[in-house]
Structure formats: structure tokens, C-alpha cells
Design an enzyme around this catalytic site. Structure first.
Site, PDB file in Angstrom:
ATOM      1  N   ASP A  83       5.066  -5.899   9.702  1.00  0.00           N
ATOM      2  CA  ASP A  83       6.186  -5.567  10.585  1.00  0.00           C
ATOM      3  C   ASP A  83       6.179  -6.459  11.826  1.00  0.00           C
ATOM      4  OD1 ASP A  83       7.233  -3.660   8.945  1.00  0.00           O
ATOM      5  OD2 ASP A  83       6.306  -1.959   9.973  1.00  0.00           O
ATOM      6  N   THR A 107      -0.563   7.605  -1.217  1.00  0.00           N
ATOM      7  CA  THR A 107      -1.872   7.578  -1.876  1.00  0.00           C
ATOM      8  C   THR A 107      -2.812   6.558  -1.239  1.00  0.00           C
ATOM      9  OG1 THR A 107      -1.172   5.837  -3.383  1.00  0.00           O
ATOM     10  CG2 THR A 107      -0.774   8.108  -4.092  1.00  0.00           C
ATOM     11  N   ASP A 137       0.908  -2.798  12.464  1.00  0.00           N
ATOM     12  CA  ASP A 137       1.320  -3.209  11.116  1.00  0.00           C
ATOM     13  C   ASP A 137       1.603  -4.713  11.133  1.00  0.00           C
ATOM     14  OD1 ASP A 137       3.055  -3.847   8.845  1.00  0.00           O
ATOM     15  OD2 ASP A 137       2.972  -1.706   8.462  1.00  0.00           O
ATOM     16  N   ARG A 192       0.856  -1.182   0.000  1.00  0.00           N
ATOM     17  CA  ARG A 192       0.000   0.000   0.000  1.00  0.00           C
ATOM     18  C   ARG A 192       0.888   1.227   0.000  1.00  0.00           C
ATOM     19  NH1 ARG A 192      -4.326   0.952   4.789  1.00  0.00           N
ATOM     20  NH2 ARG A 192      -2.440   1.586   5.869  1.00  0.00           N
TER      21      ARG A 192
END
Ligand code: PRP
Ligand code: URA
Length: 209
Positions: free
Chosen positions: A203, A108, A200, A104
């Protein structure tokens, strides 16, 4: 909403709570993602067709049922979807595994594709797309569109945590694709992270932050 299944099994809820905890280590996080995926595999495959066969038990012949040879493929969205593959394969050892690489764009928030490798007979297989997080739904929707473009029509999407926005987007873009998730959270924050979520997922799985 039609075609959206949220699992509230106590074991799944318990493990999702541990996943959310920021004190959970990378090793524990990986194990938990694997375990929750395995528990979810049980439900995601509930509608697999069966066929009757005959086997000889030590006592007598039995008419009994086995999976009707329907071919499956798991398609993790890289990176974080990889964490769900081993748990699924524990229950579905005959499944093939394809990969779709999407990330991603942090500016944006749009998905950017960087890799795709699918089994050669992909169009004949039932696909289960795997990604722990359904946030804006952009990545999941792009992955499904990508598979459809390659002639694949039987697609399910399985995630651990979904935002209402992601469910709505994926359902709007692909109403034919059932969505299976372990928890539906409140909302997205300004950075399109799921709140409360688990942070995340990539991560935390790979220890990259
Ligand atoms: C995360 C996650 C999904 C995506 C969800 O991946 O694993 O693929 O974000 O967000 P969306 O629903 O708004 O598209 P990320 O892009 O962080 O890549 P990574 O798995 O490589 O960390
Ligand atoms: N991707 C993640 O890993 N977590 C989120 O909360 C949103 C997108």
C-alpha cells in the site's frame, strides 16, 4: 542463526528509518525502497564467482577479474517485491526477472498464489527472491517451495524488514536458503503485521491506502 545476514550499514539504517516514518510520501517511499535494494545488492552478490581475463589498458596488458558468467534471476513476490527490482537491476543489469504472485489471505494469513512467470532457463539460474516484508514467513516459504518444485536449487531471499517469526519459519522450512535483511524487528502484532515495521509495504509503495 546460520545463513541469516542483517545489514547494519549506516546508509541502510538511515534509509530504513525514513521508510518507517508514516509521514514519508509514496514517492519518497518508492525511491527509498529502490535505494536500499541497491545498497543490499552489493552484499547479496558478495559470493558471486569471478574469472580471470586479459584486457589491454592504454599502458599495458592486465590480468584482471570479471563475473564468471553465472546467470542470475530476480524474483519479486507481487506486489511489494516489485519495488525492489529497479534498485537491484541498477547493479545487476544482466539479471532476468521472474514474478511470483502471492497475497496473504487476511483471514487465514496463508499465502494464496495467483501468478508465476519465470525465465525459460530458470533451473540454471541463481535466484534472488525479493519481498520487503518477512512477517509470518508464509509467503516467502511458499515462494521458495514453488521455485524448488520447478527444479531451482540456488535460491537467496532478500527483504527489508523481518520479524523473528518470519526468519524462524523460512529458516526452518528452507535451511539452505540464505536470508538477507536490512532490519530485524521485535515481533508480529495480532494481525501479523511487523512491529514496529513500516506498515503495509504494498500500500505504501503503490499508494493504495
Ligand atoms: C505482504 C508482503 C509479503 C507478505 C508478508 O504482501 O509484501 O509478501 O505480506 O507476510 P507473511 O510473511 O506473513 O507471508 P501482501 O500479502 O500484503 O500482498 P501485497 O504485496 O499485494 O500487498
Ligand atoms: N505485510 C506488510 O506489508 N507489512 C507487514 O508488517 C506484514 C506483512
Amino acid at each position: 542463526m546460520d545463513n541469516v545476514f542483517i545489514y547494519d550499514h549506516p546508509l541502510i539504517q538511515h534509509k530504513i528509518s525514513l521508510l518507517r516514518d508514516k509521514k514519508t510520501t509514496t514517492k519518497e517511499f518508492r525511491e527509498l525502497v529502490c535505494e536500499v535494494s541497491m545498497l543490499m545488492a552489493y552484499e547479496v552478490t558478495r559470493d558471486l564467482p569471478l574469472e580471470e581475463i586479459e584486457v589491454e589498458t592504454p599502458i599495458a596488458f592486465a590480468r584482471t577479474k570479471v563475473l564468471a558468467g553465472k546467470k542470475l534471476a530476480l524474483v519479486p513476490i507481487l506486489r511489494a517485491g516489485l519495488g525492489m527490482v529497479d534498485g537491484m537491476l541498477k547493479l545487476l543489469p544482466m539479471a532476468k526477472v521472474g514474478h511470483i504472485g502471492l497475497y496473504r489471505d487476511p483471514r487465514t494469513l496463508e499465502p494464496v498464489e495467483y501468478y508465476c512467470k519465470l525465465p525459460p532457463d530458470a533451473a540454471e539460474r541463481d535466484m534472488i527472491v525479493l519481498d520487503p516484508m518477512l512477517a509470518t514467513g508464509g509467503s516467502a516459504s511458499a515462494a521458495v517451495a514453488f521455485l524448488k518444485k520447478r527444479g531451482i536449487s540456488s535460491i537467496k531471499f532478500m527483504c527489508l524488514i523481518a520479524a523473528p517469526e518470519g526468519i524462524a519459519r523460512l529458516h526452518r522450512d528452507h535451511p539452505d536458503v540464505p536470508i538477507y535483511c536490512a532490519a530485524q524487528d521485535e515481533r508480529l502484532n495480532d494481525h501479523a503485521y511487523i512491529v514496529p515495521g513500516l506498515g503495509d509495504a504494498g500500500d505504501r509503495l503503490f499508494g493504495t491506502r
